[in-house]
Scaffold this motif. Structure first.
Motif, PDB file in Angstrom:
ATOM      1  N   TYR A  81       0.838  -1.201   0.000  1.00  0.00           N
ATOM      2  CA  TYR A  81       0.000   0.000   0.000  1.00  0.00           C
ATOM      3  C   TYR A  81       0.873   1.250   0.000  1.00  0.00           C
ATOM      4  CZ  TYR A  81      -3.864   3.126   1.164  1.00  0.00           C
ATOM      5  OH  TYR A  81      -4.800   4.123   1.136  1.00  0.00           O
ATOM      6  N   LEU A  82       1.879   1.264   0.879  1.00  0.00           N
ATOM      7  CA  LEU A  82       2.748   2.440   0.966  1.00  0.00           C
ATOM      8  C   LEU A  82       3.560   2.637  -0.307  1.00  0.00           C
ATOM      9  CD1 LEU A  82       3.906   2.277   4.678  1.00  0.00           C
ATOM     10  CD2 LEU A  82       2.249   3.834   3.633  1.00  0.00           C
ATOM     11  N   GLU A  83       3.991   1.555  -0.932  1.00  0.00           N
ATOM     12  CA  GLU A  83       4.716   1.685  -2.201  1.00  0.00           C
ATOM     13  C   GLU A  83       3.803   2.251  -3.280  1.00  0.00           C
ATOM     14  OE1 GLU A  83       7.397   1.979  -5.102  1.00  0.00           O
ATOM     15  OE2 GLU A  83       7.811   1.658  -2.974  1.00  0.00           O
ATOM     16  N   PHE A  84       2.563   1.808  -3.296  1.00  0.00           N
ATOM     17  CA  PHE A  84       1.588   2.329  -4.258  1.00  0.00           C
ATOM     18  C   PHE A  84       1.350   3.816  -3.998  1.00  0.00           C
ATOM     19  CE2 PHE A  84      -2.328   2.438  -6.706  1.00  0.00           C
ATOM     20  CZ  PHE A  84      -2.070   1.520  -7.711  1.00  0.00           C
ATOM     21  N   ALA A  85       1.196   4.183  -2.721  1.00  0.00           N
ATOM     22  CA  ALA A  85       1.006   5.591  -2.355  1.00  0.00           C
ATOM     23  C   ALA A  85       2.222   6.431  -2.741  1.00  0.00           C
ATOM     24  CB  ALA A  85       0.733   5.714  -0.857  1.00  0.00           C
ATOM     25  N   LEU A  95       2.233   9.653  -5.143  1.00  0.00           N
ATOM     26  CA  LEU A  95       2.817  10.920  -4.722  1.00  0.00           C
ATOM     27  C   LEU A  95       3.777  11.437  -5.800  1.00  0.00           C
ATOM     28  CD1 LEU A  95       2.864  12.972  -2.435  1.00  0.00           C
ATOM     29  CD2 LEU A  95       4.633  11.616  -1.339  1.00  0.00           C
ATOM     30  N   THR A  96       4.556  10.541  -6.374  1.00  0.00           N
ATOM     31  CA  THR A  96       5.463  10.910  -7.466  1.00  0.00           C
ATOM     32  C   THR A  96       4.670  11.375  -8.689  1.00  0.00           C
ATOM     33  OG1 THR A  96       7.148   9.371  -6.682  1.00  0.00           O
ATOM     34  CG2 THR A  96       7.298  10.052  -8.981  1.00  0.00           C
ATOM     35  N   ALA A  97       3.565  10.690  -8.986  1.00  0.00           N
ATOM     36  CA  ALA A  97       2.727  11.073 -10.128  1.00  0.00           C
ATOM     37  C   ALA A  97       2.091  12.444  -9.907  1.00  0.00           C
ATOM     38  CB  ALA A  97       1.651  10.016 -10.372  1.00  0.00           C
ATOM     39  N   VAL A  98       1.667  12.726  -8.683  1.00  0.00           N
ATOM     40  CA  VAL A  98       1.088  14.043  -8.362  1.00  0.00           C
ATOM     41  C   VAL A  98       2.172  15.110  -8.475  1.00  0.00           C
ATOM     42  CG1 VAL A  98       0.098  15.451  -6.514  1.00  0.00           C
ATOM     43  CG2 VAL A  98      -0.794  13.151  -6.942  1.00  0.00           C
ATOM     44  N   ASP A  99       3.332  14.844  -7.891  1.00  0.00           N
ATOM     45  CA  ASP A  99       4.437  15.811  -7.954  1.00  0.00           C
ATOM     46  C   ASP A  99       4.893  16.051  -9.394  1.00  0.00           C
ATOM     47  OD1 ASP A  99       4.362  16.085  -5.207  1.00  0.00           O
ATOM     48  OD2 ASP A  99       6.114  14.791  -4.853  1.00  0.00           O
ATOM     49  N   GLY A 100       4.779  15.033 -10.248  1.00  0.00           N
ATOM     50  CA  GLY A 100       5.187  15.153 -11.646  1.00  0.00           C
ATOM     51  C   GLY A 100       4.106  15.714 -12.553  1.00  0.00           C
ATOM     52  N   GLY A 101       2.915  16.000 -11.993  1.00  0.00           N
ATOM     53  CA  GLY A 101       1.845  16.591 -12.776  1.00  0.00           C
ATOM     54  C   GLY A 101       1.026  15.611 -13.598  1.00  0.00           C
ATOM     55  N   ARG A 102       1.233  14.311 -13.410  1.00  0.00           N
ATOM     56  CA  ARG A 102       0.468  13.316 -14.169  1.00  0.00           C
ATOM     57  C   ARG A 102      -0.877  13.008 -13.529  1.00  0.00           C
ATOM     58  NH1 ARG A 102       5.559  11.804 -13.775  1.00  0.00           N
ATOM     59  NH2 ARG A 102       5.147  10.125 -12.316  1.00  0.00           N
ATOM     60  N   MET A 103      -0.978  13.184 -12.223  1.00  0.00           N
ATOM     61  CA  MET A 103      -2.222  12.960 -11.476  1.00  0.00           C
ATOM     62  C   MET A 103      -2.469  14.180 -10.593  1.00  0.00           C
ATOM     63  SD  MET A 103      -3.222   9.774 -12.202  1.00  0.00           S
ATOM     64  CE  MET A 103      -4.143   8.993 -10.913  1.00  0.00           C
ATOM     65  N   GLU A 124      -8.913   7.658   2.568  1.00  0.00           N
ATOM     66  CA  GLU A 124      -9.259   7.669   1.150  1.00  0.00           C
ATOM     67  C   GLU A 124      -8.538   8.820   0.473  1.00  0.00           C
ATOM     68  OE1 GLU A 124     -13.460   8.011   0.633  1.00  0.00           O
ATOM     69  OE2 GLU A 124     -13.879   6.179   1.742  1.00  0.00           O
ATOM     70  N   HIS A 125      -8.053   8.548  -0.715  1.00  0.00           N
ATOM     71  CA  HIS A 125      -7.428   9.573  -1.546  1.00  0.00           C
ATOM     72  C   HIS A 125      -7.996   9.429  -2.948  1.00  0.00           C
ATOM     73  CE1 HIS A 125      -4.645   9.249   1.829  1.00  0.00           C
ATOM     74  NE2 HIS A 125      -4.397  10.527   1.590  1.00  0.00           N
ATOM     75  N   ASN A 126      -8.595  10.491  -3.439  1.00  0.00           N
ATOM     76  CA  ASN A 126      -9.225  10.499  -4.758  1.00  0.00           C
ATOM     77  C   ASN A 126      -8.357  11.289  -5.728  1.00  0.00           C
ATOM     78  OD1 ASN A 126     -11.807   9.116  -4.102  1.00  0.00           O
ATOM     79  ND2 ASN A 126     -11.918  10.795  -2.645  1.00  0.00           N
ATOM     80  N   PHE A 127      -8.065  10.660  -6.855  1.00  0.00           N
ATOM     81  CA  PHE A 127      -7.168  11.233  -7.848  1.00  0.00           C
ATOM     82  C   PHE A 127      -7.872  11.379  -9.185  1.00  0.00           C
ATOM     83  CE2 PHE A 127      -4.692   8.905  -4.795  1.00  0.00           C
ATOM     84  CZ  PHE A 127      -3.619   9.735  -4.528  1.00  0.00           C
ATOM     85  N   ARG A 128      -7.313  12.273 -10.012  1.00  0.00           N
ATOM     86  CA  ARG A 128      -7.778  12.435 -11.386  1.00  0.00           C
ATOM     87  C   ARG A 128      -6.545  12.372 -12.283  1.00  0.00           C
ATOM     88  NH1 ARG A 128      -9.611  16.986 -10.855  1.00  0.00           N
ATOM     89  NH2 ARG A 128      -7.987  18.169 -11.853  1.00  0.00           N
ATOM     90  N   VAL A 173       1.167   5.959 -26.455  1.00  0.00           N
ATOM     91  CA  VAL A 173       0.987   7.058 -25.514  1.00  0.00           C
ATOM     92  C   VAL A 173       0.533   6.439 -24.194  1.00  0.00           C
ATOM     93  CG1 VAL A 173      -0.219   9.210 -25.012  1.00  0.00           C
ATOM     94  CG2 VAL A 173       0.353   8.633 -27.371  1.00  0.00           C
ATOM     95  N   THR A 174       1.434   6.256 -23.271  1.00  0.00           N
ATOM     96  CA  THR A 174       1.101   5.535 -22.050  1.00  0.00           C
ATOM     97  C   THR A 174       0.177   6.298 -21.124  1.00  0.00           C
ATOM     98  OG1 THR A 174       3.106   6.352 -20.985  1.00  0.00           O
ATOM     99  CG2 THR A 174       3.229   4.204 -22.043  1.00  0.00           C
ATOM    100  N   VAL A 175       0.157   7.627 -21.191  1.00  0.00           N
ATOM    101  CA  VAL A 175      -0.703   8.377 -20.271  1.00  0.00           C
ATOM    102  C   VAL A 175      -2.177   8.123 -20.508  1.00  0.00           C
ATOM    103  CG1 VAL A 175       0.962  10.200 -19.759  1.00  0.00           C
ATOM    104  CG2 VAL A 175      -0.575  10.439 -21.707  1.00  0.00           C
ATOM    105  N   LEU A 176      -2.565   7.707 -21.706  1.00  0.00           N
ATOM    106  CA  LEU A 176      -3.970   7.405 -21.952  1.00  0.00           C
ATOM    107  C   LEU A 176      -4.451   6.246 -21.102  1.00  0.00           C
ATOM    108  CD1 LEU A 176      -4.556   7.770 -25.763  1.00  0.00           C
ATOM    109  CD2 LEU A 176      -5.464   9.157 -23.910  1.00  0.00           C
ATOM    110  N   HIS A 177      -3.536   5.403 -20.707  1.00  0.00           N
ATOM    111  CA  HIS A 177      -3.901   4.256 -19.878  1.00  0.00           C
ATOM    112  C   HIS A 177      -3.538   4.508 -18.423  1.00  0.00           C
ATOM    113  CE1 HIS A 177      -4.733   2.183 -23.552  1.00  0.00           C
ATOM    114  NE2 HIS A 177      -3.555   2.548 -24.000  1.00  0.00           N
ATOM    115  N   CYS A 178      -3.207   5.729 -18.092  1.00  0.00           N
ATOM    116  CA  CYS A 178      -2.866   6.127 -16.731  1.00  0.00           C
ATOM    117  C   CYS A 178      -1.765   5.273 -16.148  1.00  0.00           C
ATOM    118  CB  CYS A 178      -4.112   6.116 -15.833  1.00  0.00           C
ATOM    119  SG  CYS A 178      -5.399   7.169 -16.460  1.00  0.00           S
ATOM    120  N   GLN A 179      -0.785   4.946 -16.944  1.00  0.00           N
ATOM    121  CA  GLN A 179       0.365   4.183 -16.462  1.00  0.00           C
ATOM    122  C   GLN A 179       1.439   5.154 -16.007  1.00  0.00           C
ATOM    123  OE1 GLN A 179       1.531   1.638 -19.620  1.00  0.00           O
ATOM    124  NE2 GLN A 179      -0.304   0.390 -19.484  1.00  0.00           N
ATOM    125  N   TRP A 180       1.320   5.587 -14.808  1.00  0.00           N
ATOM    126  CA  TRP A 180       2.256   6.570 -14.272  1.00  0.00           C
ATOM    127  C   TRP A 180       3.320   5.838 -13.543  1.00  0.00           C
ATOM    128  CZ3 TRP A 180       0.901   4.829  -9.711  1.00  0.00           C
ATOM    129  CH2 TRP A 180      -0.421   4.480  -9.512  1.00  0.00           C
TER     130      TRP A 180
END
Length: 103
Positions: free
Chosen positions: A12-16, A20-28, A51-55, A96-103
């Motif tokens: 869970y923590l590794e996923f989080a 966090l990296t995806a949010v910091d990088g602007g992908r999420m 709970e953490h909700n992402f887009r 284009v990997t971002v279309l599949h949300c592969q961050w």
């Protein structure tokens, strides 16, 4: 990835951490949460249920990372459909990997 059950706290923590990296990088974007994402890495867990909700910033899909430590269940799941149309370069067949949300 659309859904995933998470069985171990370290997983869970590794996923989080990846989120966090995806949010910091602007992908999420972190849209809503019961506590700051960084609080998951504190010595004490922030609450029995978090709970953490992402887009996804590429496709607009919504996702949720959650954990219920009282009942022993955690997971990641898709909570909303895409809200953005692919750009012309994304519809040409080029990978284009971002279309599949592969961050």
């Amino acid at each position: 990835m659309e859904s995933r059950s998470i069985d171990k706290p370290g997983e869970y923590l590794e996923f989080a951490r990846r989120l966090l990296t995806a949010v910091d990088g602007g992908r999420m974007t972190l849209a809503a949460s019961t506590c700051p994402l960084q609080d998951l890495f504190n010595r004490e867990w922030p609450a029995d249920v978090v709970e953490h909700n992402f887009r996804c910033n590429a496709c607009g899909r919504s996702f949720q990372l959650f954990a219920d430590t009282f009942h022993g269940h955690a997971g990641w799941g898709l909570t909303g459909p895409p809200t953005k149309e692919p750009t012309p370069e994304q519809s040409t067949g080029a990978p284009v990997t971002v279309l599949h949300c592969q961050w």
